[in-house]
Design an enzyme around this catalytic site. Sequence first.
Site, short mmCIF file in Angstrom:
data_model
loop_
_atom_site.label_atom_id
_atom_site.label_comp_id
_atom_site.label_asym_id
_atom_site.label_seq_id
_atom_site.Cartn_x
_atom_site.Cartn_y
_atom_site.Cartn_z
N ASP A 16 0.84 -1.20 0.00
CA ASP A 16 0.00 0.00 0.00
C ASP A 16 0.88 1.25 0.00
OD1 ASP A 16 -2.32 -1.52 -0.05
OD2 ASP A 16 -2.39 -1.68 2.13
N LYS A 38 0.58 -8.30 -2.15
CA LYS A 38 -0.74 -7.89 -2.65
C LYS A 38 -0.61 -6.49 -3.23
CE LYS A 38 -4.01 -6.07 -0.13
NZ LYS A 38 -4.96 -5.07 -0.54
N ASP A 65 -5.37 -7.16 -6.14
CA ASP A 65 -6.58 -6.85 -5.35
C ASP A 65 -7.26 -5.62 -5.93
OD1 ASP A 65 -8.43 -6.51 -3.25
OD2 ASP A 65 -6.96 -5.55 -1.95
N LYS A 67 -10.59 -5.84 -7.01
CA LYS A 67 -12.02 -6.00 -6.71
C LYS A 67 -12.91 -5.57 -7.88
CE LYS A 67 -11.40 -5.19 -1.72
NZ LYS A 67 -10.00 -4.70 -1.66
N ASP A 70 -18.31 -5.02 -12.50
CA ASP A 70 -18.78 -4.35 -13.72
C ASP A 70 -19.65 -5.35 -14.47
OD1 ASP A 70 -18.89 -2.58 -16.01
OD2 ASP A 70 -16.97 -1.74 -15.36
N THR A 74 -16.98 -6.87 -19.36
CA THR A 74 -15.86 -6.01 -18.94
C THR A 74 -15.00 -6.72 -17.88
OG1 THR A 74 -17.19 -4.08 -19.40
CG2 THR A 74 -15.30 -3.74 -17.98
N THR A 129 -15.31 -5.48 4.85
CA THR A 129 -15.20 -5.46 6.31
C THR A 129 -15.52 -4.08 6.89
OG1 THR A 129 -12.84 -5.21 5.99
CG2 THR A 129 -13.61 -7.39 6.59
N GLN A 210 -8.54 -1.09 11.39
CA GLN A 210 -9.15 -2.42 11.29
C GLN A 210 -10.00 -2.66 12.53
OE1 GLN A 210 -9.18 -4.23 8.76
NE2 GLN A 210 -7.27 -4.11 7.60
N ARG A 231 0.29 -2.75 7.34
CA ARG A 231 1.07 -1.87 8.20
C ARG A 231 1.92 -2.56 9.27
NH1 ARG A 231 -4.16 1.72 8.70
NH2 ARG A 231 -4.97 -0.38 8.30
#
Length: 253
Positions: A16, A38, A65, A67, A70, A74, A129, A210, A231
């Site tokens: 990230d 990821k 990832d 997600k 559509d 697509t 989540t 989280q 993290r």
Amino acid sequence: MPTSASPADRVLVALDVSSLDEADALLRRLDGILTGCKIGSQLFTAAGPAAIETARKRGFRVFLDLKYHDIPNTVGAAVREATRLGVFMLNIHASGGLAMARAAAEAATKAAGEFAMPRPLCLGVTVLTSLDRRALQREVGVPTSVESHVLHLAALAREAGLDGCVASPQEISPLRLAMGARWVIVTPGIRPAEPVRMPDRSPLLQKDDQVRIATPRRALAAGADYLVVGRPVSAAKDPAAAAAAIVAELGAP
Ligand code: C5P
């Protein structure tokens, strides 16, 4: 995933970050400790397919990832491109419906043959989540509990030919029970038992944003196949030591 898979293969570090340089620097430090990562919307939007190439050049398997959600055509086309890029796992929103999920699963199989690439594992995202029961009911209009909707969407994903789903630590046990041993379960929200000191943050504030969290060991014991860790590794003073501690926690007798 075979139960014999090594702990190092089960931990996927979330890249990230916003640049290839940052991603590569983190992977360089984790080389020899973890084998997978990821790549999500942030890095992919900033750097595109080069991010996948960078990780693969370092020898890391990539879970893409993005997600997808559509129309079936697509999503199928996007899955084809992801397969061509050589990712080992990707995801779509199971709430996009049966036809969309089926298009994803079929595109992965077809593209793997077309490009002589391994077929990526295709996962369904069930209920984000970030949504609790109240938001699921009032905002999304689904009048059931989070758990029963997660189980409903996982069953739909399997009917469509997907291989597994992403779930919070809380849902791993019911999913494993309902879906059986071969269903792939990937879980984020992992926080190590031994807090890792992060710069400028108290070790007591390790939950970040989280809510439903678990230690790596508990998540594995509940039945998860892969753990996504962001993290606790990327923001640690020593990411290599933090990742090694997680792997050791998983492998301890
Ligand atoms: O830093 P942290 O360990 O919380 O990162 C978790 C990673 O898993 C992030 O990349 C986040 O986007 C992702 N994720 C999540 N919850 C989900 C799905 C993905 O935290 N339901």
